[in-house]
Design an enzyme around this catalytic site. Sequence first.
Site, PDB file in Angstrom:
ATOM      1  N   HIS A 137       0.837  -1.196   0.000  1.00  0.00           N
ATOM      2  CA  HIS A 137       0.000   0.000   0.000  1.00  0.00           C
ATOM      3  C   HIS A 137       0.874   1.249   0.000  1.00  0.00           C
ATOM      4  O   HIS A 137       2.086   1.176   0.224  1.00  0.00           O
ATOM      5  CB  HIS A 137      -0.951   0.006   1.209  1.00  0.00           C
TER       6      HIS A 137
HETATM    7  P1  TYD Z   1      -1.645  -2.923   7.474  1.00  0.00           P
HETATM    8  O1  TYD Z   1      -1.241  -1.497   7.631  1.00  0.00           O
HETATM    9  O2  TYD Z   1      -2.304  -3.320   6.193  1.00  0.00           O
HETATM   10  O3  TYD Z   1      -0.368  -3.865   7.722  1.00  0.00           O
HETATM   11  P2  TYD Z   1       0.908  -4.173   6.787  1.00  0.00           P
HETATM   12  O4  TYD Z   1       1.189  -2.953   5.972  1.00  0.00           O
HETATM   13  O5  TYD Z   1       2.011  -4.496   7.755  1.00  0.00           O
HETATM   14  O6  TYD Z   1       0.625  -5.328   5.916  1.00  0.00           O
HETATM   15  O7  TYD Z   1      -2.558  -3.308   8.683  1.00  0.00           O
HETATM   16  C1  TYD Z   1      -2.979  -4.642   8.931  1.00  0.00           C
HETATM   17  C2  TYD Z   1      -4.296  -4.584   9.682  1.00  0.00           C
HETATM   18  O8  TYD Z   1      -4.130  -3.943  10.939  1.00  0.00           O
HETATM   19  C3  TYD Z   1      -5.385  -3.823   8.940  1.00  0.00           C
HETATM   20  O9  TYD Z   1      -6.611  -4.531   9.102  1.00  0.00           O
HETATM   21  C4  TYD Z   1      -5.479  -2.510   9.650  1.00  0.00           C
HETATM   22  C5  TYD Z   1      -5.004  -2.826  11.063  1.00  0.00           C
HETATM   23  N1  TYD Z   1      -4.274  -1.698  11.665  1.00  0.00           N
HETATM   24  C6  TYD Z   1      -4.843  -1.000  12.718  1.00  0.00           C
HETATM   25  O10 TYD Z   1      -5.965  -1.304  13.181  1.00  0.00           O
HETATM   26  N2  TYD Z   1      -4.167   0.057  13.267  1.00  0.00           N
HETATM   27  C7  TYD Z   1      -2.932   0.417  12.812  1.00  0.00           C
HETATM   28  O11 TYD Z   1      -2.331   1.387  13.350  1.00  0.00           O
HETATM   29  C8  TYD Z   1      -2.354  -0.304  11.720  1.00  0.00           C
HETATM   30  C9  TYD Z   1      -0.998   0.059  11.177  1.00  0.00           C
HETATM   31  C10 TYD Z   1      -3.055  -1.356  11.179  1.00  0.00           C
END
Ligand code: TYD
Length: 138
Positions: free
Chosen positions: A48
């Site tokens: 992302h």
């Molecule tokens: P995501 O940012 O997509 O993780 P990565 O980039 O490491 O793959 O987040 C994974 C999940 O966690 C998504 O459902 C959103 C949740 N999340 C939160 O609830 N709060 C946060 O601060 C973050 C970073 C993620």
Amino acid sequence: MDLQFYNLKQVKDDRGTLVVLEDEKDCPFAIKRIYFLVNLNKERRGFHSHKEIRQVIVCQQGEFKILLDDGLGRKEVVTLSKPNEALLIDIDIWHEMYDFSADCVIMVLASEHYRESDYIRNYDDFIRYVGEKHGKRA
Ligand code: TYD
């Protein structure tokens, strides 16, 4: 691509190592949120970009790779493996994290609270978004 690293102060003595990160000095924004990644496996993460949220990432233990892509043809892969090395993930940077060592612990500092609407999670949408923004600036 210009990668922005911050070299964090380390205080080493025979008890161990203390690493310091101060916002607006070792990080270009006021920190509103901190999250950690632990128990990582072979699954790539990230995929992302953010529209407004800026982040600084630190590999506190172990190592992993991060791919940064500005959507304008510039891509970099960086291995993070030092607890005193922080890397800025700026807005409009598609990023993917992978090759986590078994002991990998990652800390991320963010400029804003979590907001799903700030994410672009589709690569084609990211390329279109950055292209339009860049076009407007030109
Ligand atoms: P995501 O940012 O997509 O993780 P990565 O980039 O490491 O793959 O987040 C994974 C999940 O966690 C998504 O459902 C959103 C949740 N999340 C939160 O609830 N709060 C946060 O601060 C973050 C970073 C993620």
